[in-house]
Every structure is written in structure tokens, then in C-alpha cells.
Design a protein around this motif. Structure first.
Motif, PDB file in Angstrom:
ATOM      1  N   ALA A  50       0.852  -1.199   0.000  1.00  0.00           N
ATOM      2  CA  ALA A  50       0.000   0.000   0.000  1.00  0.00           C
ATOM      3  C   ALA A  50       0.884   1.245   0.000  1.00  0.00           C
ATOM      4  O   ALA A  50       2.010   1.215  -0.493  1.00  0.00           O
ATOM      5  CB  ALA A  50      -0.952  -0.031   1.203  1.00  0.00           C
ATOM      6  N   CYS A  51       0.388   2.322   0.636  1.00  0.00           N
ATOM      7  CA  CYS A  51       1.083   3.615   0.544  1.00  0.00           C
ATOM      8  C   CYS A  51       2.523   3.560   1.014  1.00  0.00           C
ATOM      9  O   CYS A  51       3.383   4.255   0.478  1.00  0.00           O
ATOM     10  CB  CYS A  51       0.319   4.696   1.299  1.00  0.00           C
ATOM     11  SG  CYS A  51      -1.114   4.159   2.217  1.00  0.00           S
ATOM     12  N   CYS A  52       2.818   2.757   2.042  1.00  0.00           N
ATOM     13  CA  CYS A  52       4.200   2.664   2.528  1.00  0.00           C
ATOM     14  C   CYS A  52       5.146   2.222   1.421  1.00  0.00           C
ATOM     15  O   CYS A  52       6.336   2.551   1.443  1.00  0.00           O
ATOM     16  CB  CYS A  52       4.282   1.673   3.687  1.00  0.00           C
ATOM     17  SG  CYS A  52       3.838   2.390   5.278  1.00  0.00           S
ATOM     18  N   GLY A  88       3.079  -1.823   3.918  1.00  0.00           N
ATOM     19  CA  GLY A  88       1.696  -1.438   3.657  1.00  0.00           C
ATOM     20  C   GLY A  88       0.693  -2.224   4.466  1.00  0.00           C
ATOM     21  O   GLY A  88       1.043  -3.053   5.313  1.00  0.00           O
ATOM     22  N   THR A  89      -0.570  -1.962   4.188  1.00  0.00           N
ATOM     23  CA  THR A  89      -1.659  -2.603   4.913  1.00  0.00           C
ATOM     24  C   THR A  89      -1.729  -4.088   4.562  1.00  0.00           C
ATOM     25  O   THR A  89      -1.762  -4.447   3.386  1.00  0.00           O
ATOM     26  CB  THR A  89      -2.993  -1.936   4.520  1.00  0.00           C
ATOM     27  OG1 THR A  89      -2.801  -0.527   4.485  1.00  0.00           O
ATOM     28  CG2 THR A  89      -4.092  -2.297   5.486  1.00  0.00           C
ATOM     29  N   ALA A 116       2.850   1.632  10.356  1.00  0.00           N
ATOM     30  CA  ALA A 116       1.878   1.279  11.388  1.00  0.00           C
ATOM     31  C   ALA A 116       1.006   0.106  10.964  1.00  0.00           C
ATOM     32  O   ALA A 116       0.667  -0.755  11.790  1.00  0.00           O
ATOM     33  CB  ALA A 116       1.010   2.505  11.698  1.00  0.00           C
ATOM     34  N   CYS A 117       0.631   0.047   9.685  1.00  0.00           N
ATOM     35  CA  CYS A 117      -0.264  -1.033   9.239  1.00  0.00           C
ATOM     36  C   CYS A 117       0.398  -2.396   9.378  1.00  0.00           C
ATOM     37  O   CYS A 117      -0.180  -3.320   9.954  1.00  0.00           O
ATOM     38  CB  CYS A 117      -0.657  -0.811   7.780  1.00  0.00           C
ATOM     39  SG  CYS A 117      -1.858   0.489   7.549  1.00  0.00           S
ATOM     40  N   PRO A 123      -4.130   2.558  11.035  1.00  0.00           N
ATOM     41  CA  PRO A 123      -5.446   3.199  11.117  1.00  0.00           C
ATOM     42  C   PRO A 123      -6.596   2.235  10.821  1.00  0.00           C
ATOM     43  O   PRO A 123      -7.746   2.554  11.105  1.00  0.00           O
ATOM     44  CB  PRO A 123      -5.371   4.302  10.049  1.00  0.00           C
ATOM     45  CG  PRO A 123      -4.178   4.006   9.232  1.00  0.00           C
ATOM     46  CD  PRO A 123      -3.274   3.129  10.000  1.00  0.00           C
ATOM     47  N   GLY A 146       5.598   4.629  11.939  1.00  0.00           N
ATOM     48  CA  GLY A 146       5.296   5.760  11.066  1.00  0.00           C
ATOM     49  C   GLY A 146       4.120   5.460  10.160  1.00  0.00           C
ATOM     50  O   GLY A 146       3.759   4.306   9.955  1.00  0.00           O
ATOM     51  N   CYS A 147       3.520   6.521   9.648  1.00  0.00           N
ATOM     52  CA  CYS A 147       2.380   6.353   8.738  1.00  0.00           C
ATOM     53  C   CYS A 147       2.417   7.468   7.683  1.00  0.00           C
ATOM     54  O   CYS A 147       1.707   8.449   7.842  1.00  0.00           O
ATOM     55  CB  CYS A 147       1.068   6.373   9.515  1.00  0.00           C
ATOM     56  SG  CYS A 147      -0.410   6.208   8.464  1.00  0.00           S
ATOM     57  N   PRO A 148       3.180   7.331   6.658  1.00  0.00           N
ATOM     58  CA  PRO A 148       4.176   6.272   6.429  1.00  0.00           C
ATOM     59  C   PRO A 148       5.512   6.653   7.041  1.00  0.00           C
ATOM     60  O   PRO A 148       5.765   7.826   7.264  1.00  0.00           O
ATOM     61  CB  PRO A 148       4.304   6.264   4.899  1.00  0.00           C
ATOM     62  CG  PRO A 148       4.086   7.695   4.510  1.00  0.00           C
ATOM     63  CD  PRO A 148       3.096   8.247   5.502  1.00  0.00           C
TER      64      PRO A 148
HETATM   65  S1  SF4 Z   1       1.031   2.872   7.704  1.00  0.00           S
HETATM   66 FE1  SF4 Z   1      -0.031   4.656   6.800  1.00  0.00          FE
HETATM   67  S2  SF4 Z   1       1.111   5.056   4.895  1.00  0.00           S
HETATM   68 FE2  SF4 Z   1       1.648   2.960   5.555  1.00  0.00          FE
HETATM   69  S3  SF4 Z   1       0.217   1.621   4.470  1.00  0.00           S
HETATM   70 FE3  SF4 Z   1      -0.695   2.110   6.463  1.00  0.00          FE
HETATM   71  S4  SF4 Z   1      -2.029   3.886   6.058  1.00  0.00           S
HETATM   72 FE4  SF4 Z   1      -0.601   3.711   4.329  1.00  0.00          FE
END
Ligand code: SF4
Length: 220
Positions: A50-52, A88-89, A116-117, A123, A146-148
């Protein structure tokens, strides 16, 4: 240490050495040589969730220069990878594939939970489709919060992994022991995710007694 260096002919390891040889011979341990080779050639698996993963991709770009660590060779196959960066998630749909890929990596292998995921659900923790941390299924060596996490944070995590590699000894690492390393049972995705390792608990809860025999779990 004072005693070891008492003689001018001793090097820092405490071995006697003629003065003319001291500039030409280095004495070290097998562990140190072995770990130095490994710490500078950790090849990460090329996959992101995912975003990470975008931050992981940035880390591999020229500005941050992963090649300094010998880690720029991201491999498209688990068979050639030393490190799984879970970036990522982790969804319930994805975790069977992650465990399968982990099982297919050869030892020595390491896992870095990025963000964090991957570390604990982030989240989306307790969401209907999300796993609350990849460490519920595979062993994690380094967590990067971290996020991210920024690329600098990921680099810090990779340096922590190098420190962990430095602390290992060829005589005690698990992949050189006589006992076979069991593959991790691949989770089963149905209406919800089921970890085959939980079968005895599930049976005892639903039937009120421990199960006699468990169904064979898929491991690869
Ligand atoms: S930790 Fe934040 S940036 Fe990383 S995958 Fe999860 S929601 Fe996305």
C-alpha cells in the motif's frame, strides 16, 4: 584490555605477532567475516502492499542510495531474497500470499514490518478486512514506526537489521541446526481468515474438548 596489549608485539586480538607483520596481517573471527558478507548483501524482495510501498520505492531511488548497503538488488522472486519488507496494509486477502512467499524464501531470511499497518494494523486496526500486524503470522525482525515511515526511517530500520545480523553467530543460528525448520501453515481465507495453528483452540471452544487429529495444513 590493558593486559592484552601489554606486549608491543601483540595485536588488539591478543595474539603475538612480529612487528614487521603487524601491518600485513589482520586477525578476526569467522563470525565477523561471515556477517560482514551478509550485512552488505541483503537483497529485499520486490513487492509492496500500500502507501508505505511508495516510500520504499523512494528509498531505492538515487537520493537515498540503497546501494551503500548492498541492498539495491530488489529481487522479483522469493527464492532469491533475504529480506521481506512488508510495506503497507496487510489485508486478510493478502496474508495467505505473504506467508506463502515467506515460506519460499531460503534461510537466512528476515522480515521488516514497515509502517503502522504492517506493525499492528495502523489506522485500519480491527477493520473487517485487515490483519492487526503481520507478526501474527510470520516472525518480524525489525519494526519501523510511522504512517508512512520516511525513507530515512526505513534506512534506520535496515541499519538495525544489519546490527542484528552482526550479533549472530554461525554456531547458533537456527538454519544451521540439525532440527528441520518447519514451514508456517498458510492461513485459510473463508468468510474470515483462519490460522491453521489455531485449529486446536477453535475445536476446544466449539466442541468443548481438544481435537484428536488436525487436518494437514498447506505450507507452500
Ligand atoms: S502505515 Fe499509513 S502510509 Fe503505511 S500503508 Fe498504512 S495507512 Fe498507508
Amino acid at each position: 584490555m590493558t593486559e592484552i596489549n601489554a606486549s608491543p608485539n601483540m595485536n588488539s586480538s591478543g595474539y603475538e605477532m612480529p612487528p614487521e607483520m603487524r601491518q600485513n596481517i589482520a586477525i578476526t573471527t569467522l563470525d565477523k567475516i561471515w556477517n560482514m558478507g551478509r550485512r552488505y548483501s541483503v537483497w529485499p524482495m520486490m513487492f509492496g502492499l500500500a502507501c508505505c510501498a511508495i516510500e520504499m520505492i523512494c528509498t531505492a531511488a538515487s537520493r537515498y542510495d540503497l546501494a551503500r548497503f548492498g541492498m539495491e538488488v530488489m529481487r522479483p522472486s522469493p527464492r532469491q531474497s533475504d529480506l521481506m519488507i512488508v510495506s503497507g496494509t496487510v489485508t486478510k486477502k493478502m496474508i495467505p500470499q505473504i506467508v506463502r512467499l515467506y515460506n519460499q524464501m531460503p534461510e537466512p531470511k528476515y522480515v521488516l514490518a514497515m509502517g503502522a499497518c504492517a506493525s499492528g494494523g495502523g489506522p485500519f486496526k480491527e477493520g473487517y478486512n485487515v490483519v492487526s500486524g503481520v507478526d501474527k503470522y510470520i516472525p518480524v525482525d525489525v519494526y519501523v514506526p510511522g504512517c508512512p515511515p520516511t525513507p530515512q526511517a526505513l534506512l534506520h530500520g535496515l541499519m538495525k537489521l544489519q546490527e542484528k545480523i552482526d550479533s549472530e553467530s554461525i554456531t547458533s543460528v537456527r538454519w544451521y541446526q540439525k532440527e528441520a525448520i518447519e514451514a508456517i501453515p498458510v492461513p485459510i481465507l473463508g468468510p474470515d481468515i483462519i490460522d491453521p495453528r489455531d485449529f486446536p483452540t477453535i475445536k476446544s471452544l466449539t466442541q468443548g474438548k481438544p481435537a484428536a487429529a488436525e487436518p494437514a495444513a498447506e505450507t507452500a
